[in-house]
Design an enzyme around this catalytic site. Structure first.
Site, short mmCIF file in Angstrom:
data_model
loop_
_atom_site.label_atom_id
_atom_site.label_comp_id
_atom_site.label_asym_id
_atom_site.label_seq_id
_atom_site.Cartn_x
_atom_site.Cartn_y
_atom_site.Cartn_z
N HIS A 123 0.84 -1.20 0.00
CA HIS A 123 0.00 0.00 0.00
C HIS A 123 0.87 1.25 0.00
O HIS A 123 0.34 2.37 0.03
CB HIS A 123 -0.87 0.06 1.26
CG HIS A 123 -1.96 -0.97 1.35
ND1 HIS A 123 -2.71 -1.37 0.26
CD2 HIS A 123 -2.44 -1.68 2.40
CE1 HIS A 123 -3.61 -2.28 0.65
NE2 HIS A 123 -3.46 -2.48 1.94
N SER A 153 -15.17 3.07 2.26
CA SER A 153 -14.67 1.74 2.57
C SER A 153 -13.60 1.79 3.66
O SER A 153 -13.56 0.95 4.55
CB SER A 153 -14.11 1.09 1.30
OG SER A 153 -13.70 -0.23 1.56
N TYR A 208 -10.74 0.18 -10.39
CA TYR A 208 -11.66 -0.71 -9.68
C TYR A 208 -13.01 -0.76 -10.40
O TYR A 208 -13.58 -1.84 -10.61
CB TYR A 208 -11.83 -0.17 -8.26
CG TYR A 208 -12.73 -0.95 -7.34
CD1 TYR A 208 -12.20 -1.88 -6.45
CD2 TYR A 208 -14.11 -0.75 -7.32
CE1 TYR A 208 -13.01 -2.58 -5.57
CE2 TYR A 208 -14.93 -1.45 -6.46
CZ TYR A 208 -14.39 -2.36 -5.58
OH TYR A 208 -15.20 -3.06 -4.72
N ARG A 264 -16.53 -6.00 2.41
CA ARG A 264 -17.75 -5.45 3.00
C ARG A 264 -18.86 -5.44 1.95
O ARG A 264 -19.65 -6.35 1.86
CB ARG A 264 -17.48 -4.04 3.57
CG ARG A 264 -18.61 -3.49 4.42
CD ARG A 264 -18.27 -2.10 4.95
NE ARG A 264 -18.20 -1.11 3.89
CZ ARG A 264 -19.23 -0.39 3.46
NH1 ARG A 264 -20.41 -0.56 4.02
NH2 ARG A 264 -19.10 0.50 2.50
#
Length: 307
Positions: A123, A153, A208, A264
């Site tokens: 990351h 998120s 994404y 999630r």
């Protein structure tokens, strides 16, 4: 040599001990600041970050990069399926994602013993990644997600992950995210750093939202980028196994008790359930100030997903 163990930041016993350590810590002690950026005290202590400077990448490594909550764990699973299908191997997924900043110094040293091709992830901001990630010229896949859904998120992730401090209120986390005072630093600093490398032939940036829209096409392009050839049938099979619903169903096996933390909703547009009109406008203005007119912004399609 158990290469599976090397590809995870820790085995289950180690992760349990880290969680026990975090449970005894005050929230304010779960993060520390290094060169102006916040990191997890338990997962990425100073000695681990210091050792990263010595990590030796290889030209045939597969490097996966994503700012937190931009789809990293999803792409780890996709890449492993691609690697297995292309090579004919059937290696089980590791216990945890291959984030190099979670690897203790002794485990980092053992990376040199791993056979090719290694999947390494992070990351970290490009300026804080191991230098050999660029000098050795491995292929780097970078995943980005629109900033509004990323923020939502990330907020829920902070509140569900016992290794990180509670995000307190939505308004407080929104403010921290906007100023970049969150773990791993500013989303926009990450974006601008990759904008500078967007034309590098060894870097592939995927969105994404595009992967959600057409995962088979994404799987095909990613496999070609890493020179891992797949048949049309394999592409279709991997995409079918890698939808968000399929990932959630498999999360107990792939991530144990962390499954519900990492996966999630996986939706595009969930920000509309959280942002006030004023916050939406504030994000729009920051986005315009930071990314308007960039090549990355053109790919991000902000107007479609964030208006």
């Amino acid at each position: 040599m158990n290469t599976q163990k090397l590809q995870s930041p820790a085995n289950m016993n180690d992760m349990k001990s880290r969680m026990e350590k975090a449970a005894e810590m005050k929230d304010e002690d779960k993060l520390y600041r290094r060169d102006g950026i916040l990191y997890s005290t338990v997962l990425s202590p100073p000695e681990t970050m210091d050792k990263l400077k010595d990590l030796q990448a290889r030209e045939d490594d597969l490097i996966l990069v994503a700012y937190p909550k931009c789809g990293f764990n999803w792409m780890v699973a996709v890449l492993r399926k691609i690697m297995n299908a292309s090579t004919g191997k059937d290696e089980k997924p590791p216990e945890r994602p291959p984030l190099v900043e979670f690897l203790p110094p002794d485990v980092q040293e053992k990376l040199a013993e791993m056979p090719p091709r290694r999947l390494l992830g992070t990351h970290l901001h490009p300026d804080n990644m191991p230098a050999t990630f660029f000098t050795k010229k491995p292929k780097i896949l970078v995943v980005f997600r629109n900033p509004k859904d990323t923020l939502v998120s990330y907020y829920h992730f902070m509140n569900k992950n016992p290794l990180l401090p509670n995000a307190e209120s939505w308004d407080k986390f929104f403010s921290d995210f906007m100023t970049g005072d969150v773990s791993w630093g500013s989303y926009f600093d990450h974006a601008l750093a990759w904008e500078k490398r967007i034309d590098d032939p060894n870097v592939m940036i995927v969105m994404y939202e595009d992967l959600k829209q057409n995962l088979p096409e994404g799987v095909k392009k990613i496999s070609e980028f890493f020179s891992l050839p797949l048949t049309d049938e394999q592409v279709s099979s991997i995409a079918g196994q890698s939808t968000f619903s399929a990932m959630v169903e498999n999360s107990q096996k792939s991530h144990g008790n962390f499954g519900s933390i990492f996966f999630r909703k996986g939706e595009v547009g969930d920000w509309k359930n959280h942002f006030s009109d004023a916050q939406s406008k504030q994000m729009d203005e920051l986005y315009q100030a930071k990314l308007a007119g960039t090549k990355l912004a053109a790919r991000m399609n902000y107007d479609l997903y964030c208006q």
